[in-house]
Write a protein that holds these residues in place. Structure first.
Motif, PDB file in Angstrom:
ATOM      1  N   VAL A  87       0.852  -1.190   0.000  1.00 21.76           N
ATOM      2  CA  VAL A  87       0.000   0.000   0.000  1.00 21.76           C
ATOM      3  C   VAL A  87       0.885   1.236   0.000  1.00 21.76           C
ATOM      4  CG1 VAL A  87      -1.809   1.279   1.226  1.00 21.76           C
ATOM      5  CG2 VAL A  87      -1.771  -1.229   1.329  1.00 21.76           C
ATOM      6  N   GLN A  89       0.598   4.957   0.807  1.00 17.96           N
ATOM      7  CA  GLN A  89      -0.297   5.895   1.480  1.00 17.96           C
ATOM      8  C   GLN A  89       0.319   7.287   1.415  1.00 17.96           C
ATOM      9  OE1 GLN A  89      -3.422   5.539   3.132  1.00 17.96           O
ATOM     10  NE2 GLN A  89      -3.203   7.778   3.049  1.00 17.96           N
ATOM     11  N   SER A 130      -3.507   4.422  -1.740  1.00 18.15           N
ATOM     12  CA  SER A 130      -4.460   5.060  -0.836  1.00 18.15           C
ATOM     13  C   SER A 130      -3.990   6.495  -0.646  1.00 18.15           C
ATOM     14  CB  SER A 130      -4.492   4.316   0.508  1.00 18.15           C
ATOM     15  OG  SER A 130      -5.221   5.037   1.482  1.00 18.15           O
ATOM     16  N   VAL A 170      -7.952   3.597  -3.361  1.00 21.09           N
ATOM     17  CA  VAL A 170      -8.869   4.188  -2.386  1.00 21.09           C
ATOM     18  C   VAL A 170      -8.431   5.636  -2.209  1.00 21.09           C
ATOM     19  CG1 VAL A 170      -9.692   4.124  -0.006  1.00 21.09           C
ATOM     20  CG2 VAL A 170      -9.197   1.982  -1.206  1.00 21.09           C
ATOM     21  N   HIS A 185     -12.348   7.324   5.314  1.00 20.39           N
ATOM     22  CA  HIS A 185     -11.325   6.773   4.418  1.00 20.39           C
ATOM     23  C   HIS A 185     -10.745   5.484   5.002  1.00 20.39           C
ATOM     24  CE1 HIS A 185      -8.107   7.317   1.277  1.00 20.39           C
ATOM     25  NE2 HIS A 185      -7.519   6.457   2.097  1.00 20.39           N
ATOM     26  N   SER A 186     -10.453   5.497   6.288  1.00 21.92           N
ATOM     27  CA  SER A 186      -9.876   4.320   6.943  1.00 21.92           C
ATOM     28  C   SER A 186     -10.802   3.120   6.831  1.00 21.92           C
ATOM     29  CB  SER A 186      -9.592   4.622   8.414  1.00 21.92           C
ATOM     30  OG  SER A 186      -8.636   5.649   8.553  1.00 21.92           O
ATOM     31  N   LEU A 189     -10.597   1.768   3.326  1.00 26.19           N
ATOM     32  CA  LEU A 189      -9.301   1.144   3.078  1.00 26.19           C
ATOM     33  C   LEU A 189      -9.221  -0.221   3.759  1.00 26.19           C
ATOM     34  CD1 LEU A 189      -6.428   1.131   2.005  1.00 26.19           C
ATOM     35  CD2 LEU A 189      -5.755   2.573   3.948  1.00 26.19           C
ATOM     36  N   ARG A 192     -11.240  -2.727   1.878  1.00 26.48           N
ATOM     37  CA  ARG A 192     -10.574  -3.132   0.646  1.00 26.48           C
ATOM     38  C   ARG A 192      -9.443  -4.114   0.932  1.00 26.48           C
ATOM     39  NH1 ARG A 192     -10.001  -0.488  -4.064  1.00 26.48           N
ATOM     40  NH2 ARG A 192     -12.206  -0.039  -3.726  1.00 26.48           N
TER      41      ARG A 192
END
Length: 198
Positions: A87, A89, A130, A170, A185-186, A189, A192
């Motif tokens: 990921v 971020q 993300s 995301v 958002h969290s 995520l 997902r």
């Protein structure tokens, strides 16, 4: 008389959410250059660490590891090799990743490791972006020529070149104005990550 019946059980039934032996190993590369000044990205990382234990999740905060931008490519490559899901971020900076994350990409995804005839270390791993944008959706939709998904082709090509499996990103608008955005958002995520870990 006894009748034998077979009940089909899905993998998901056998693997409850966050059950350690059923989850893929997740590596999060945090590209925010100043997490100490961040509301959104710092909160998202904390939410991930609250949901997943340390055997499943590793978060590498680049701003803490490399405040001088001197990336330890070998250490980062070892972390990548150990992961199933990668990921990235970050906050959107000038329609791209922040410079610290850009340097990480350039230094770590090198020839012979991430691409080239012998660069197969990342093949089959899943890549998930993300990211957050400070402006609201209306700004991108009404005042700009391009929306956030329009900036994804370079990352999709990076995934293709390195043999990673591209996952739909995301992302969230309005990081500067929506106080509840980090939690929303969290949640998306985490959902997902659970989905693609199955």
């Amino acid at each position: 008389h006894t009748t034998n019946t077979t009940t089909k059980t899905s993998d998901f039934d056998l693997c409850p959410l966050y059950k350690e032996e059923c989850m893929s190993k997740i590596l999060v590369i945090s590209g925010h250059p100043h997490l100490d000044r961040s509301n959104m990205n710092a909160a998202i990382l904390e939410s991930l660490e609250d949901k997943f234990n340390g055997d499943i999740l590793e978060v590498r905060r680049l701003d803490e590891l490399y405040p001088d931008f001197n990336i330890d490519a070998k250490a980062e490559q070892e972390a990548l090799v150990d992961a199933d899901i990668i990921v990235l971020q970050f906050p959107i900076y000038w329609y791209n990743v922040p410079s610290l994350l850009k340097k990480w990409i350039e230094d770590v995804l090198e020839y012979g490791f991430a691409y080239g005839s012998s660069g197969t270390a990342l093949h089959g791993k899943k890549l998930l972006l993300s990211f957050t944008a400070g402006s609201g959706a209306d700004v991108y939709h009404e005042k700009m020529a391009h929306d956030l998904p329009d900036f994804m082709p370079a990352f999709q090509e990076t995934a293709a070149l390195t043999g990673m499996e591209w996952q739909e990103p995301v992302y969230s608008y309005g990081a500067l104005t929506d106080a509840d955005l980090a939690a929303k958002h969290s949640d998306r995520l985490i959902a997902r990550l659970v989905e693609i870990s199955a």
